[in-house]
Each structure stands twice: as C-alpha cells, then as structure tokens.
Design a protein around this motif. Structure first.
Motif, PDB file in Angstrom:
ATOM      1  N   PRO A  63     -22.769 118.514-100.613  1.00 32.69           N
ATOM      2  CA  PRO A  63     -23.896 118.657-101.471  1.00 32.69           C
ATOM      3  C   PRO A  63     -25.285 118.372-100.543  1.00 32.69           C
ATOM      4  O   PRO A  63     -25.122 117.191-100.300  1.00 32.69           O
ATOM      5  CB  PRO A  63     -23.662 118.234-102.697  1.00 32.69           C
ATOM      6  N   VAL A  64     -26.281 119.021-100.988  1.00 35.77           N
ATOM      7  CA  VAL A  64     -27.568 118.560-100.171  1.00 35.77           C
ATOM      8  C   VAL A  64     -28.668 119.366-100.971  1.00 35.77           C
ATOM      9  O   VAL A  64     -28.606 120.685-100.895  1.00 35.77           O
ATOM     10  CB  VAL A  64     -27.516 118.704 -98.736  1.00 35.77           C
ATOM     11  N   ARG A  65     -29.675 118.881-101.119  1.00 36.16           N
ATOM     12  CA  ARG A  65     -30.942 119.440-101.695  1.00 36.16           C
ATOM     13  C   ARG A  65     -31.869 119.470-100.583  1.00 36.16           C
ATOM     14  O   ARG A  65     -32.518 118.312-100.299  1.00 36.16           O
ATOM     15  CB  ARG A  65     -31.469 119.039-103.111  1.00 36.16           C
ATOM     16  N   VAL A  66     -32.008 120.478 -99.706  1.00 31.77           N
ATOM     17  CA  VAL A  66     -32.725 120.220 -98.499  1.00 31.77           C
ATOM     18  C   VAL A  66     -34.130 119.889 -98.671  1.00 31.77           C
ATOM     19  O   VAL A  66     -34.609 119.365 -98.139  1.00 31.77           O
ATOM     20  CB  VAL A  66     -32.591 122.115 -97.813  1.00 31.77           C
ATOM     21  N   SER A  67     -34.966 120.818 -99.623  1.00 33.87           N
ATOM     22  CA  SER A  67     -36.163 120.537 -99.769  1.00 33.87           C
ATOM     23  C   SER A  67     -36.475 119.013-100.136  1.00 33.87           C
ATOM     24  O   SER A  67     -37.829 118.302-100.028  1.00 33.87           O
ATOM     25  CB  SER A  67     -36.645 121.397-101.077  1.00 33.87           C
ATOM     26  N   GLN A  68     -35.459 118.237-100.775  1.00 31.43           N
ATOM     27  CA  GLN A  68     -35.645 116.556-101.026  1.00 31.43           C
ATOM     28  C   GLN A  68     -34.639 115.791-100.310  1.00 31.43           C
ATOM     29  O   GLN A  68     -34.888 114.592-100.570  1.00 31.43           O
ATOM     30  CB  GLN A  68     -35.197 116.657-102.565  1.00 31.43           C
ATOM     31  N   SER A  69     -34.270 116.205 -99.258  1.00 34.33           N
ATOM     32  CA  SER A  69     -33.848 115.396 -98.280  1.00 34.33           C
ATOM     33  C   SER A  69     -34.671 115.273 -97.129  1.00 34.33           C
ATOM     34  O   SER A  69     -35.587 115.863 -97.171  1.00 34.33           O
ATOM     35  CB  SER A  69     -32.292 116.070 -97.705  1.00 34.33           C
ATOM     36  N   ASP A  70     -34.192 114.493 -95.929  1.00 31.46           N
ATOM     37  CA  ASP A  70     -34.784 114.370 -94.846  1.00 31.46           C
ATOM     38  C   ASP A  70     -34.840 115.475 -93.740  1.00 31.46           C
ATOM     39  O   ASP A  70     -35.414 115.865 -93.079  1.00 31.46           O
ATOM     40  CB  ASP A  70     -34.346 113.067 -93.811  1.00 31.46           C
ATOM     41  N   ILE A  71     -34.177 116.505 -94.064  1.00 30.26           N
ATOM     42  CA  ILE A  71     -33.766 117.646 -93.444  1.00 30.26           C
ATOM     43  C   ILE A  71     -34.985 118.417 -93.062  1.00 30.26           C
ATOM     44  O   ILE A  71     -35.549 118.691 -91.784  1.00 30.26           O
ATOM     45  CB  ILE A  71     -32.947 118.599 -93.989  1.00 30.26           C
ATOM     46  N   ARG A  72     -35.802 118.475 -94.065  1.00 24.13           N
ATOM     47  CA  ARG A  72     -37.181 119.541 -93.769  1.00 24.13           C
ATOM     48  C   ARG A  72     -38.152 118.618 -93.128  1.00 24.13           C
ATOM     49  O   ARG A  72     -38.985 119.103 -92.177  1.00 24.13           O
ATOM     50  CB  ARG A  72     -37.742 119.823 -95.200  1.00 24.13           C
ATOM     51  N   ALA A  73     -38.264 117.135 -93.402  1.00 21.98           N
ATOM     52  CA  ALA A  73     -38.981 116.446 -92.770  1.00 21.98           C
ATOM     53  C   ALA A  73     -38.811 116.344 -91.110  1.00 21.98           C
ATOM     54  O   ALA A  73     -39.701 116.650 -90.244  1.00 21.98           O
ATOM     55  CB  ALA A  73     -39.171 114.918 -93.161  1.00 21.98           C
ATOM     56  N   VAL A  74     -37.517 116.267 -90.906  1.00 22.11           N
ATOM     57  CA  VAL A  74     -37.190 116.465 -89.432  1.00 22.11           C
ATOM     58  C   VAL A  74     -37.550 117.549 -88.615  1.00 22.11           C
ATOM     59  O   VAL A  74     -37.899 117.840 -87.555  1.00 22.11           O
ATOM     60  CB  VAL A  74     -35.595 116.043 -89.245  1.00 22.11           C
ATOM     61  N   ILE A  75     -37.066 118.780 -89.533  1.00 20.17           N
ATOM     62  CA  ILE A  75     -37.360 120.119 -88.827  1.00 20.17           C
ATOM     63  C   ILE A  75     -38.947 120.329 -88.546  1.00 20.17           C
ATOM     64  O   ILE A  75     -39.251 120.813 -87.643  1.00 20.17           O
ATOM     65  CB  ILE A  75     -36.911 121.213 -89.959  1.00 20.17           C
ATOM     66  N   ARG A  76     -39.551 119.770 -89.578  1.00 22.82           N
ATOM     67  CA  ARG A  76     -41.295 119.932 -89.346  1.00 22.82           C
ATOM     68  C   ARG A  76     -41.586 119.199 -88.126  1.00 22.82           C
ATOM     69  O   ARG A  76     -42.483 119.773 -87.284  1.00 22.82           O
ATOM     70  CB  ARG A  76     -41.958 119.410 -90.444  1.00 22.82           C
ATOM     71  N   GLY A  77     -41.226 117.893 -88.021  1.00 28.41           N
ATOM     72  CA  GLY A  77     -41.467 117.174 -86.902  1.00 28.41           C
ATOM     73  C   GLY A  77     -41.024 117.736 -85.511  1.00 28.41           C
ATOM     74  O   GLY A  77     -41.570 117.741 -84.614  1.00 28.41           O
ATOM     75  N   GLU A  78     -39.740 118.335 -85.439  1.00 28.00           N
ATOM     76  CA  GLU A  78     -39.223 119.195 -84.260  1.00 28.00           C
ATOM     77  C   GLU A  78     -40.085 120.270 -84.075  1.00 28.00           C
ATOM     78  O   GLU A  78     -40.407 120.475 -82.777  1.00 28.00           O
ATOM     79  CB  GLU A  78     -37.867 119.362 -84.461  1.00 28.00           C
ATOM     80  N   LEU A  79     -40.491 121.004 -84.740  1.00 25.42           N
ATOM     81  CA  LEU A  79     -41.165 122.131 -84.626  1.00 25.42           C
ATOM     82  C   LEU A  79     -42.786 121.974 -84.235  1.00 25.42           C
ATOM     83  O   LEU A  79     -43.231 122.372 -83.277  1.00 25.42           O
ATOM     84  CB  LEU A  79     -41.508 123.085 -85.808  1.00 25.42           C
ATOM     85  N   GLN A  80     -43.325 120.559 -84.671  1.00 22.11           N
ATOM     86  CA  GLN A  80     -44.396 120.178 -83.993  1.00 22.11           C
ATOM     87  C   GLN A  80     -44.386 119.655 -82.649  1.00 22.11           C
ATOM     88  O   GLN A  80     -45.340 119.961 -81.787  1.00 22.11           O
ATOM     89  CB  GLN A  80     -44.970 119.039 -85.075  1.00 22.11           C
ATOM     90  N   GLN A  81     -43.534 119.042 -82.324  1.00 17.45           N
ATOM     91  CA  GLN A  81     -42.865 118.593 -81.062  1.00 17.45           C
ATOM     92  C   GLN A  81     -43.095 119.787 -80.132  1.00 17.45           C
ATOM     93  O   GLN A  81     -43.277 119.783 -79.012  1.00 17.45           O
ATOM     94  CB  GLN A  81     -41.868 117.559 -81.063  1.00 17.45           C
TER      95      GLN A  81
END
Length: 834
Positions: free
Chosen positions: A779-797
């Motif tokens: 179980p994971v709530r993507v919008s409230q986990s670190d996943i979305r923050a990491v994805i945003r950081g990876e895209l910015q890099q």
C-alpha cells in the motif's frame, strides 16, 4: 464433534487433487447409506397432504430410472429425485464446474462454486440448505447453541413433495427448476457477471441436459444462457452460453482426523473460526487438505516397516488418452511413491489403465469413486490438478486431473527455449516420442502433487547455487530444484561445455519432506493439537536449510527467492547464463525450426518464445529491487521473518537491467529472421519490451519499499534516491557521453518520461482486501509519499542536463528529440503550460 454455523461458499482456490478408491460400479449391489437415529422422520403433515399424489401417478411406467446415491427418474422431460429418509440431513458437497464454454469466458473443468448442502423435509416441502464450516464449535460446549442461534443456514431451493414411497422411505421431488432458473450457487460467478454485464438468465435458451446417479454422487449437466451486453466471445449474439456440471457428493459420516496447517510447510487448507477453543477471541483453525491414508498393519507401521494403506490413492487414465502417452502419465503419477515411503507407506499411489467395457461396463470418469487423468482434445496449452475435499476436515475425496492435448506445444516451447543451446534433443520442431514422453511425465507428476494437497513452492529452486546447476554430478542427484512443485521448468543455466548435466525436475527433497509432514500418521495423538509437538520437531530438524523452505506463490513477487520460472540462488548470475544461451539459440532458429514445405509460423512462434524468455529473466532480476525476503518462523525460532534484500544485490540488479534491457538488445534484431514472417514490427517490439521492464522497476509499491528500507536502515539500504539516480544515468547516458541516441534509445527515454508523468499524476489502482495477499500488494499513497518529491527532483535534474546537451547535439534528430523531451518535462512539472 465440530458442528457448522453459518453460510460459506467454500471456493476451492488453486489446484488441488483428490481421488477416491476405485471400485467397480454394480449399482444394484452397492451398499446404501444406512439410516441413523438422527435421520429426520417424515412429517405427518406431508403424509396427509392432498397435493401429494400416489407414487405410480408420478413415477409412471414411462419413467427411465437410474439408481445410485438416490434414484433419479426421468418421465418425459421431467427429472425427479427420490431421496431416501436415510439421506435427509446428511451433508453433501455440491461442486459446480464449467464443462464447456466459448473462448475467453473460462475453461473446461474450472470450478465456480463449492458448498456443503443438506436435504431437509419441512412440512410439505423439501428444502435444500447451505451448511457452513466457517464458524464452528463443539456441540458439547454451551457456546455451540449460542453461535448456532446467531447464524441461520440459507435455503437454496424449496421443492413440493410430489410423491412418497413407503417401501423405500423415499420422498419424490421434481428438480428441473433447480437447473433451469438463475440459482446463483449453480451458475456464473459474480465477477464474470459484472465483467460481461450480465442482465438475466434467458430461460428460453436454458435447459437441463442430463442427470446421472452413482453410488456416492449425483452428476447433473445443464446449459445456461445469459443475456450479456459485453460478451467476450461472439459478442454480436449479446449472450453467453455455458455447459455446467454439478456434482453432489455424499460426505463421510465420520470426518477424518484433520491435521493443523503450519505456514512453514506448503499445503492447501480449509479454515474455520472455532468459538469452542479456550481463547479470548474467535480463534482460527486451519486444516491441511490431504487424502485419508491409514496403515493397514498398525503394528508393522509402529515397528518402522513400510506398510500399505487401507485405501491407496488410485488414478485411472482416461480411455481417450493416446496409447503412446499412457506409460509416461502412469510414471508421473507413481513417481510420488518415493515420497510416500518417507511417510511410512508403500504402494500408496497407483495409476491404472481404464477398465474395458467387458471388465466394467459402468465405468465413468464422473463416478466419484474413480479419480481420472482426463484427456481433452483442446488447443488449450495447460494441465490442471484440482480436488474435491471435505471442508470439515480437509480430506480429499476425489480428483480428476485435466490434461489438454495442446500442453505438448507448451512443453515443446519451454524445452526448446531453455535447453536447445546445449541439448540436441530440443533442436527440432517435433520432438521424438521418448523426449516428449519425459516432458509429459514431468507435468503429470507436478499436477499430481497439487492433487495431493501441495500448492506451488516457488521458493524451492532458489536454494541451489547457480553454478551447481552446471554440474552433471549435482544435477543428476538433486535435479533442477528440491521440489517439482516449483515452476523451475528446465535447466537454462547449463552452458555448452557442461556435458552430462540434467535438464529435468523430479520429485525432490522438499517434496518427500512435505509428504512425510502431511501424511505420516501420528497414531498416539488423539487430536490435531496432540500432533503439534512431533510435527514442529520435523520442521525444526531442517530449520535454516533453504532446501526445505516453503516460498508461497504470489502474483507480484516481493521475495526474489519465490518466483515463477526461475532457478538458482542469484537471479543476476542465472539470467546472465540464460541470456548467453538465448544468444546462441537465435542465430540457429531458422535451421532448428525448419519444416520442409511449411510457412514460417513455427519460426515466428519460437522467435516470440526467445523474447518471452528474455523478459522472464529481466523480471526475475527486477524482483530484487525493493525485495524483501520472507521466511516463516514461530516465536521459538530466532531471527526476523522479513528482511530486506542486501544493498549490493539490489544495486547489482539495477545494473543488470540497464546493461541487458536498456542498452539496446541488438542481438535480438536479426533481419534474416524477422523478414521471414513480418514486414514491420521490430522497433515497436523492442520499445514495448523495454517499457515493460522500466514500468516494473518504477512500480509504486517497489518504490515505497525502497523508501521504507532507507527510513529503517539508513546507509545500509538501497534507497529510492540512489536507485533513481542510477536509473537516470543508465537511461540518459548520451547526455554525458555526447553520443547520438538511436531510435531504440529515444523510444526508451520517452517511455521514461511517460512513466514519470504517470507517477506525478496518478495513484495505483485500488486492490480489494481479499486479493492483497496473493497479489503481494504494497500500500502507498503516491501523492503523500516521498515518491512524487523524488520524481520532481529527478525531472528537474534531467531538465538541466538536457539544456546543457542541446547545444552539443550532433544531428537534427537528436536535437528534435531533446527539445521534445524538454517540453514534455516542463509540461509534467507545470501542467498549466500545456
């Protein structure tokens, strides 16, 4: 004795296999179930009823009568049951299976419902009621009445009494409507009704085909036609038609002494909520599913001698089975004798040729006294091993193994793609009979294992060191896996220089151990609880030995040791060997699939098999990323049940995927082969294959496990940040090397961006609570986990890296691709710019 309490439609999940002792059917001489003191008396009101006709007026001289468990009369189009008083109140197992169906709806032999039922006389009616063994209590305890009062056995159907027969104490009812109206218990299951948008049962296109009576079972067949707006086959008809088979089987008067399940040994099971236990909650009991094997000579058994069982497990070969395959099926059944010898029995399981018409004119595979390996003339590439078992105790009563003719094509494909690089016997479109016979024997033994109560043990093959599978000495003694119940298939690790190596699975160490644990009688233990100490000692004797570990089957393996189609203790090493062999097979495909005068269909099929096998290897490796080992233990055993896969192994896994999947697998792009069966398709084929692997690596549950591992274990963990950085570097390598990405790499990079967009905007699909265990859902709530923050950081890099690379692009296509990628990233990060 435990008594049932509430409704249960006991679904028999996965394949199991029961088989009763075969006896010749002589209906007139067959012993009938005797009446007991508890047999309900025929109510006086029913006897006086004016609606009840004389027996001869209902069962006329035109009646065609079939004698067995109870008499079945057919008078013109009407079917009547003549149920003796001795069977009123007796518990019976009602099993509904699909007999025939159209494409995409199901398969012949598929079980839809299993329930315990009983017949009961109430005033002027005969009731068919469902009995449950989900909630139970001993009838000697005060709580028994309390639980019984809070649960009520549902009535499936009510029948008018048509006639009474005093000579046989029989009650006559007409049963046509039971099979021609929409009785949910006997029809299409609810998930398929929903999926195909079934509205109603069309009674004008529904009819009762036949009912047969045997000494211990009734077999009814009917054709059901449903109105369905989204029928999956021949949709223009707007309907679904199925032929159904309904078995009503008399349960033993005295249930077998059950054996309590232990999750450390793999067995199918039945579960009860037992309110009579000395616990401060509604405690659960789970009993394994097994045959009733009892020593014929208990004194000799106690002396440690091998003894024959009172009733061995007997399988008959379907008369429809081609004669040349019969010896191999027989061998596959009787291969299990060595396992039963570990349990103290000799000749415990036997396979026989079917009796001739002269020997037994009444022999029928539908007779519950006979367990049969059924042979189906079908293009389905499968075999299955179900069972019918007593939900009160787990006793297997009967089994009919389903064997589809076209399973041979499946075996041919597996054997070819996994062994042809080293095995000359596999380098041909049609195998020699003795080669195919060995493969049939292997599958027969696997399916029989299910019928003995054993589920898949997906953890067995992971106990062997990969390089041991290259040893002729090791594999000749130990086979490919310690269990034939694993999906180990064949030895794809062996290399051309490994002469004399064994390719085949067989009954192994774990199989013998599991049969001993489940079947060895513990004669001095009067109750299941009294057996526990000895059974636990058998498990503890092998604690820590991976060859005796049970790894449960799941749809989405989280434990990389418990996977389908893999072998060896290191997926990266085993898959490396496997891919080397695929690279040897592919250049020879044209020659090894050659059929004079035939089109290239076989070449196309086997090329697809090569790619499918490659995809399996990548899946085995991917499971290590975010993987968690699961080793069942009890309180008195040291160590954790769940442990994260070590950091270095996870990192190696991603490195393997980058090198074998994301660096374009150019070895599979062979124009000489491809142009024999297609004009176009390779670019899309590679793109979709790489996308599948990528999406599996970037699966939200896997990412959540990486986050939790790092949260709990810090620098000892392979965390999400590290994994995402490694992945970006492996997919966007050209940004730093300034090389020109080819078509395949550009497609892969766009697939990466699509997946990043999915992770930024979507949540995983909901999974029902009942399915979570088998799916292995994290179980994971993507919008409230670190996943979305990491994805945003990876895209910015990545955005910054692409901006630096664009001025250095060497050709127009690269510049277009990088500009397009930049726009895609900006849109993901700021959808308003779209």
């Amino acid at each position: 004795m435990l008594k049932p309490i509430s409704l249960l439609l006991a679904m028999a999940l996965l394949t199991v296999t029961p088989g009763a002792i075969a006896q010749k059917k002589k209906k007139k001489e067959e012993e009938k179930p005797a009446a007991t003191a508890t047999t309900p008396a025929r109510p006086a009101s029913a006897s006086r009823s004016t609606t009840i006709k004389p027996y001869g007026d209902v069962i006329t001289s035109k009646a065609k009568t079939d004698e067995g468990l109870f008499k079945i009369h057919k008078v013109e189009d009407a079917y009547y049951y003549e149920i003796p008083d001795s069977l009123m109140g007796r518990e019976m197992l009602l099993v509904t299976r699909v007999a025939k169906t159209a494409d995409n709806i199901g398969y012949g032999g598929e079980e839809l419902n299993t329930s315990v039922v009983r017949w009961e006389v109430k005033d002027k009616k005969v009731l068919l009621r469902v009995v449950s063994y989900r909630n139970v209590a001993s009838e000697e305890l005060p709580i028994y009445q309390a639980v019984r009062n809070s649960n009520f056995e549902p009535i499936v159907a009510a029948f008018d009494i048509k006639a009474l027969r005093s000579e046989s104490n029989g009650t006559v009812i007409e049963v046509n409507e039971l099979f021609t109206t929409d009785v949910k218990l006997l029809g299409l299951d609810q998930p398929r009704r929903t999926r195909y948008k079934v509205s109603t049962l069309d009674t004008k296109r529904t009819y009762l085909d036949s009912i047969r009576s045997y000494p211990f079972n009734i077999e009814a067949r009917n054709i059901l036609t449903y109105n369905a707006s989204e029928a999956p086959s021949i949709a223009e008809t707007g309907s679904i038609s199925l032929e159904m088979n309904h078995s009503m089987i008399l349960l033993p008067r005295k249930p077998m002494k059950p054996r309590l399940k232990d999750e450390r040994v793999g067995y199918f099971s039945v579960r009860h909520n037992d309110y009579g236990l000395d616990a401060q909650k509604a405690d659960k009991r789970e009993y394994i599913v097994r045959w009733r094997l009892e020593p014929k000579d208990t004194a000799a058994f106690k002396r440690g001698e091998l003894v024959e069982p009172i009733k061995p497990i007997v399988y008959y070969i379907d008369p429809a089975t081609p004669a040349k395959w019969r010896p191999f099926i027989k061998q596959g059944v009787e291969d299990w004798q060595v396992a039963f010898e570990k349990a103290g029995f000799k000749n415990a399981i036997i396979c026989k040729e079917p009796p001739t018409a002269a020997e037994d004119p009444d022999f029928s595979p539908e007779d519950v006294r006979y367990s049969v390996v059924r042979y189906f003339a079908s293009d389905v590439q499968n075999a299955y091993g179900p069972n019918v078992h007593d939900p009160r105790s787990g006793e297997i009563l009967e089994s009919d193994i389903g064997w589809y003719h076209n399973v041979m094509n499946l075996l041919r494909n597996w054997y070819f793609v996994q062994t042809a690089a080293i095995n000359p016997d596999a380098r041909t479109p049609k195998f020699k009979d003795e080669v195919m016979g060995k493969l049939i024997r292997f599958v027969a033994a696997h399916e029989v294992g299910h019928t003995l109560g054993l589920p898949h043990n997906m953890g067995a093959s992971a106990s062997y060191p990969v390089d041991s599978l290259r040893s002729a000495h090791f594999t000749s003694r130990m086979n490919v896996s310690p269990s034939i119940m694993d999906y180990a298939r064949f030895n794809y690790v062996a290399q051309p220089e490994d002469q004399g190596v064994n390719f085949m699975p067989n009954i192994g160490l774990y199989d013998k151990y599991a049969i001993e644990w489940g079947y060895r009688p513990i004669l001095d233990a009067p109750t299941p609880e009294a057996e526990r100490k000895k059974l636990d000692a058998m498990i503890r004797e092998h604690a820590g030995d991976p060859m005796y570990r049970y790894g449960r089957q799941t749809m989405n393996p989280v434990d990389p040791r418990s996977q389908s189609e893999d072998i060896g203790d290191d997926a990266m090493k085993a898959s490396e060997y496997g891919i080397r062999n695929l690279k040897r097979i592919l250049p020879n495909l044209l020659e090894w699939t050659r059929e004079e005068g035939a089109p290239y269909d076989n070449l196309e099929e086997m090329y697809g098999q090569v790619l499918t096998q490659w995809n399996r290897y990548l899946g085995h490796v991917t499971s290590n990323i975010g993987g968690i080992y699961e080793t069942f233990k009890t309180y008195d055993e040291e160590g954790a049940v769940y442990e994260h896969v070590p950091l270095d192994k996870q990192k190696r896994a991603l490195g393997f995927i980058i090198n074998q999947a994301f660096v374009t697998p150019s070895w599979m792009i062979d124009d000489n082969i491809l142009r024999r069966f297609e004009g176009v398709g390779m670019v899309e084929r590679v793109r979709s294959a790489q996308e599948r692997v990528l999406n599996s690596v970037l699966e939200p549950g896997r990412m959540a496990r990486l986050i939790e591992n790092q949260t709990l274990n810090g620098n000892k963990a392979y965390g999400l940040l590290t994994m995402m950085g490694d992945l970006r570097g492996g997919i966007w390598t050209e940004l730093k090397t300034n090389k020109v990405p080819d078509t395949y790499r550009r497609n892969l990079q766009r697939a990466y961006l699509d997946r990043m967009e999915y992770l930024m905007t979507r949540e995983p699909a909901a999974v029902s609570a009942s399915a979570r265990s088998f799916i292995n859902y994290t179980p994971v709530r993507v919008s409230q986990s670190d996943i979305r923050a990491v994805i945003r950081g990876e895209l910015q890099q990545l955005q910054a890296d692409i901006r630096r690379a664009i001025p250095l692009a060497k050709d127009t296509m690269t510049r277009y691709h990088l500009n397009d990628s930049l726009v895609r990233i900006e849109t993901i990060l700021d959808p308003k710019k779209q």
